[in-house]
Design a protein around this motif. Structure first.
Motif: not given
Length: 268
Positions: A30-35, A82-94
């Motif tokens: 339940p407490d896992s990040d959203y990557d 909203d109480g959840h850890r949300v990580d934004w992680i860049y990925r260069d698509l090329d």
């Protein structure tokens, strides 16, 4: 997360968004990040990302420029929504496309990256898409690439197995030299590297992607090809770190068993 992903996809430079990590695999707590992987092409509109992050969290958030976190995990942001850890992680698509072509050719590289003590294996870029869940993909590019990465390339499989066959014994020989000097630091590093090489070989033999070090030993131990009690034996090597010959004996036996188990993929 779909609503956030859709809004991210409207940001200049963002091609699509993919959910990764334990939540994509269904192995989360339940407490896992959203990557959230933000697949982009330059120029990426960092200003728009910062505005969106502040709106979602209700406060200013540090959002990096590409390259802000290093050469492989090349930037992003850590949010609480909203109480959840949300990580934004860049990925260069090329770059992801280039890595996939390398995988098909049986080539990989290992890059230094903060937070990844074993280093980032380049093919993890392909694995992230293969095991991830596409949330936003207006042009369909992520889904197309994900379909391709669903099939583990045979040339990559052979390359990782071949690498283990020479590198694991080689680095354990180096560990013995360190042990003779009483260099516990060097011995520990060699053991860690050797186990990592074996883990990648076992996964490759089974056509399974390795994304990072976390949980990789346990997962390798669950593969049908793994030697008996692989995970327990691998972890035991680190239970009393030091220049102990017994640990190196155990490591060499474990390496020999893995190499024997996967040798049939090396093209002999």
């Amino acid at each position: 997360m779909v609503e956030i992903a859709d809004r991210l996809a409207d940001v200049g430079g963002v091609v699509g968004v993919c959910l990764g990590g334990s939540r994509a695999r269904g192995a989360h707590s339940p407490d896992s990040d959203y990557d959230l992987g933000l697949y982009y092409r330059p120029p990426l509109d960092i200003g728009a990302l910062r505005l969106l992050a502040a709106e979602l969290t209700g406060e200013p958030v540090e959002v990096t420029e590409p390259g802000g976190w290093g050469p492989w995990v090349d930037g992003g942001a850590w949010l609480t929504v909203d109480g959840h850890r949300v990580d934004w992680i860049y990925r260069d698509l090329d770059r992801v496309h280039r890595v996939w072509e390398q995988c098909l050719a049986g080539r990989f590289e290992i890059g230094a990256q903060p937070g990844h003590p074993l280093g980032v294996y380049s093919h993890s870029y392909a694995g992230e898409l293969a095991v991830g869940r596409v949330l936003a993909d207006p042009g369909g590019e992520l889904r197309t690439l994900r379909e391709r990465t669903a099939h583990y390339p045979e040339p990559l499989r052979r390359a990782l197995v071949d690498n283990a066959r020479w590198e694991a014994p080689f680095i354990l020989t180096g560990a013995r030299k360190g042990a003779a000097r009483g260099d516990s630091f060097h011995v520990a590093g060699c053991l860690f590297r050797a186990v990592g090489v074996l883990v990648h070989a076992l996964h490759a033999h089974d056509g399974q992607w390795v994304l990072n070090e976390k949980g990789a030993v346990r997962a390798a131990g669950e593969l049908a090809v793994a030697p008996t009690e692989f995970a327990a034996r691998a972890h035991a090597l680190f239970s009393a770190l030091g220049p102990a010959p017994a640990a190196l004996d155990d490591a060499e036996r474990l390496a020999a068993e893995v190499i024997t188990a996967v040798h049939d993929t090396a093209g002999d």
